[in-house]
Design a protein around this motif. Structure first.
Motif, PDB file in Angstrom:
ATOM      1  N   PHE A  57      68.419 -38.529 -83.429  1.00  0.00           N
ATOM      2  CA  PHE A  57      68.983 -38.416 -82.079  1.00  0.00           C
ATOM      3  C   PHE A  57      70.288 -37.622 -82.109  1.00  0.00           C
ATOM      4  CE2 PHE A  57      71.978 -40.061 -78.910  1.00  0.00           C
ATOM      5  CZ  PHE A  57      71.288 -39.786 -77.730  1.00  0.00           C
ATOM      6  N   GLU A  58      71.160 -37.951 -83.057  1.00  0.00           N
ATOM      7  CA  GLU A  58      72.439 -37.256 -83.168  1.00  0.00           C
ATOM      8  C   GLU A  58      72.231 -35.778 -83.537  1.00  0.00           C
ATOM      9  OE1 GLU A  58      75.640 -38.227 -82.586  1.00  0.00           O
ATOM     10  OE2 GLU A  58      74.679 -39.966 -81.660  1.00  0.00           O
ATOM     11  N   SER A  92      70.088 -28.473 -77.222  1.00  0.00           N
ATOM     12  CA  SER A  92      69.969 -29.700 -76.428  1.00  0.00           C
ATOM     13  C   SER A  92      70.634 -29.636 -75.050  1.00  0.00           C
ATOM     14  CB  SER A  92      70.550 -30.879 -77.201  1.00  0.00           C
ATOM     15  OG  SER A  92      71.911 -30.666 -77.489  1.00  0.00           O
ATOM     16  N   LYS A  93      71.053 -28.497 -74.595  1.00  0.00           N
ATOM     17  CA  LYS A  93      71.662 -28.418 -73.272  1.00  0.00           C
ATOM     18  C   LYS A  93      70.603 -28.659 -72.204  1.00  0.00           C
ATOM     19  CE  LYS A  93      74.494 -25.529 -70.242  1.00  0.00           C
ATOM     20  NZ  LYS A  93      75.216 -24.240 -70.073  1.00  0.00           N
ATOM     21  N   VAL A 122      69.637 -33.871 -82.789  1.00  0.00           N
ATOM     22  CA  VAL A 122      69.164 -33.161 -81.586  1.00  0.00           C
ATOM     23  C   VAL A 122      70.312 -32.974 -80.604  1.00  0.00           C
ATOM     24  CG1 VAL A 122      67.671 -33.323 -79.549  1.00  0.00           C
ATOM     25  CG2 VAL A 122      66.774 -33.927 -81.811  1.00  0.00           C
ATOM     26  N   LYS A 123      71.103 -34.031 -80.372  1.00  0.00           N
ATOM     27  CA  LYS A 123      72.207 -33.969 -79.405  1.00  0.00           C
ATOM     28  C   LYS A 123      73.255 -32.935 -79.809  1.00  0.00           C
ATOM     29  CE  LYS A 123      75.468 -37.081 -79.215  1.00  0.00           C
ATOM     30  NZ  LYS A 123      76.239 -38.330 -79.029  1.00  0.00           N
ATOM     31  N   ASN A 124      73.527 -32.823 -81.110  1.00  0.00           N
ATOM     32  CA  ASN A 124      74.577 -31.922 -81.588  1.00  0.00           C
ATOM     33  C   ASN A 124      74.070 -30.530 -81.953  1.00  0.00           C
ATOM     34  OD1 ASN A 124      76.493 -34.013 -81.394  1.00  0.00           O
ATOM     35  ND2 ASN A 124      75.933 -34.788 -83.427  1.00  0.00           N
ATOM     36  N   SER A 125      72.785 -30.308 -81.777  1.00  0.00           N
ATOM     37  CA  SER A 125      72.216 -28.997 -82.124  1.00  0.00           C
ATOM     38  C   SER A 125      72.515 -27.971 -81.034  1.00  0.00           C
ATOM     39  CB  SER A 125      70.695 -29.117 -82.308  1.00  0.00           C
ATOM     40  OG  SER A 125      70.068 -29.334 -81.060  1.00  0.00           O
ATOM     41  N   GLN A 152      66.724 -23.891 -74.277  1.00  0.00           N
ATOM     42  CA  GLN A 152      67.095 -25.239 -74.699  1.00  0.00           C
ATOM     43  C   GLN A 152      66.294 -26.301 -73.934  1.00  0.00           C
ATOM     44  OE1 GLN A 152      71.332 -25.707 -75.780  1.00  0.00           O
ATOM     45  NE2 GLN A 152      71.662 -23.686 -74.924  1.00  0.00           N
ATOM     46  N   SER A 208      62.343 -32.988 -77.600  1.00  0.00           N
ATOM     47  CA  SER A 208      62.971 -33.406 -78.858  1.00  0.00           C
ATOM     48  C   SER A 208      62.212 -32.845 -80.054  1.00  0.00           C
ATOM     49  CB  SER A 208      63.020 -34.931 -78.938  1.00  0.00           C
ATOM     50  OG  SER A 208      63.777 -35.467 -77.866  1.00  0.00           O
TER      51      SER A 208
END
Length: 502
Positions: A215-216, A224-225, A218-221, A74, A293
């Motif tokens: 952005f959302e 992205s940790k 990527v963040k919720n995939s 990630q 990203s």
């Protein structure tokens, strides 16, 4: 995007570099320009150009690819990047003032004055070996992409592709050296940075996402940790290991590396060099966020469109570092493909041209004494510099061919693994020089210490689970290597007749 189109763009690209080289070096192609760019480089050009040198094709392809690697990496690489940033600040505040105070052409001149001739030659040799291997790895990564998507179509052998790539780099750097590279790297970094942002734009458009939605996504995939605090002992991803590894790998691979320091030393003053480093650090962190990203968006795109991770043609194993070129060349439109190609080419050749210049500089200065005032611009000395440049180009060619015959793993991991072994002794030498000012060493024994240290480090790494209750090393292994070197130097040291401060 057809192989002919790709080849045509590469020809045009190098044509531009040749024109820049011609105009920059036509009035001054002496050693002073080659080694130091006449010590009048603009700090903002150096700062921007260093981005391309520091990132390379490895960051461009492997870092996005590893975001979705099967072992679950990630965004863990960003922890390493934060360590890099701390390392850059240490370089700016500790090492750059030292180099400027001593007015060095080769940074290994410090080791000669502090520890002696054998130590000096050892440090320079470590750099020559380390940078040759590291740069060969980086160039290899892009050459296999060009081979797979262009030259295999024309049945051109891999070795010939490598040879042509190095010949082109030699052709536009052999006259102007660092003076040329300051300008060409600025242009190449512009292509690289533009490519990153435009790639994100085109992938988002393909996924019907605006900036906020991207952005959302990527963040919720599942990719992205960023921070990993679980299992310090056995996990390579742990935050502490990545931060420490990032700090010390940066100090060794940048601050103790003639390549990137040579650019800093071409600035007129220490103040300008430090402004360069601080500006570079901010851009470096930001651009790596965008590279990660890109990786997450590539895997989202691949999942949505049924794109599989390409496999190695020889081993059949998945090659995550080929996912980006696979999508760019075969699944996006022409313009995104062109932008990707420009970014990849710029990232790679900005690193390799700089490395060849630094290798040539180090050998000419550290082993041939070409920086001496009486030698600097003699015609036969300039000719000998050209011969050294050719020799390192050919050496890199041989290393790439050898690496191609044995490699079956991700290049980004391999580079930092090798760096832990090759740059570790440099870290130990400089730490001893700086923090053991009251000691001097038995100079002739230093090469032995620097050979034993990587060997002992390798044994410790291989048996770390047994020796340290299951502990697994990652990039922080360079600290162990440097510490072993430091302790070895301490064992062969004695109290100096008088303490000298550098």
């Amino acid at each position: 995007m057809t192989p002919f189109t790709i080849l045509s763009l590469i020809v045009i690209y190098f044509g531009i570099l040749f024109l820049i080289s011609h105009f920059v070096s036509r009035k001054d192609s002496g050693n002073e320009a080659f080694f130091k760019a006449n010590k009048n480089s603009k700090w903002y050009l150096v700062a921007f150009g260093m981005i391309g040198t520091a990132l390379s094709g490895v960051t461009f392809i492997s870092v996005p690819g590893e975001v979705g690697a099967p072992n679950g990496e990630q965004f863990k690489y960003f922890q390493f990047v934060l360590g890099n940033a701390i390392g850059f600040i240490v370089i700016a505040k500790v090492l750059l003032p030292l180099y400027y105070r001593m007015n060095l052409t080769s940074i290994y001149g410090y080791i000669e004055q502090r520890l002696g001739l054998y130590s000096y030659k050892t440090a320079a040799t470590i750099f020559l070996i380390s940078r040759t291997i590291g740069s060969a790895f980086r160039l290899y990564l892009v050459v296999i992409v060009l081979q797979r998507y262009v030259f295999d179509f024309y049945n051109i052998p891999f070795a010939f592709t490598v040879l042509i790539s190095l010949a082109l780099i030699f052709a536009y750097t052999y006259r102007g050296g660092l003076k040329t590279i300051i300008i060409t790297d600025t242009l190449q970094t512009f292509f690289l940075v533009t490519s990153v942002f435009m790639t994100i734009f085109f992938i988002c458009r393909s996924l019907n996402l605006n900036a906020f939605e991207a952005f959302e996504t990527v963040k919720n995939s599942n990719y992205s940790k960023v921070f990993f605090f679980e299992d310090f002992v056995s996990s390579k991803f742990h935050f502490v290991k990545q931060i420490l590894g990032g700090i010390f790998v940066t100090i060794a691979m940048v601050g103790l590396d003639q390549d990137l320091m040579q650019k800093n030393l071409s600035c007129a003053t220490i103040g300008e060099a430090q402004k360069n480093m601080f500006t570079f650090t901010g851009i470096f962190v930001l651009i790596n966020i965008f590279f990660l990203s890109v990786g997450a968006l590539l895997y989202v795109y691949a999942a949505k469109n049924g794109v599989e991770i390409p496999t190695d043609l020889n081993t059949g194993k998945p090659r995550t570092d080929l996912l980006f070129p696979e999508i760019a060349f075969n699944h996006l439109a022409l313009i995104p493909s062109v932008i990707f190609l420009l970014g990849l080419t710029a990232a790679t050749f900005a690193t390799t041209d700089s490395a060849l210049t630094a290798l040539t500089t180090s050998f000419c200065v550290d082993f041939l004494g070409m920086d001496k005032a009486e030698n600097l611009n003699k015609p036969n000395v300039v000719r000998n510099r050209h011969l050294v440049h050719v020799a390192f180009s050919f050496l890199m060619f041989l290393v790439i061919i050898f690496f191609n015959s044995i490699n079956d793993s991700s290049v980004v991991g391999m580079i930092f693994r090798v760096a832990s072994y090759t740059y570790g002794p440099l870290l130990g030498l400089y730490c001893f020089g700086l923090f053991a000012q009251s000691k001097t060493v038995k100079d002739k024994l230093v090469p032995i210490i620097c050979l034993l240290s990587p060997a002992l480090t390798y044994l410790i790494s291989e048996h770390s689970k047994t020796l340290f209750f299951g502990y697994v090393f990652d990039n922080e292994l360079i600290i162990v290597n440097g510490l072993i070197t430091f302790l070895g130097l301490w064992l062969i040291s004695k109290k100096a007749a008088s303490e000298t401060r550098f």
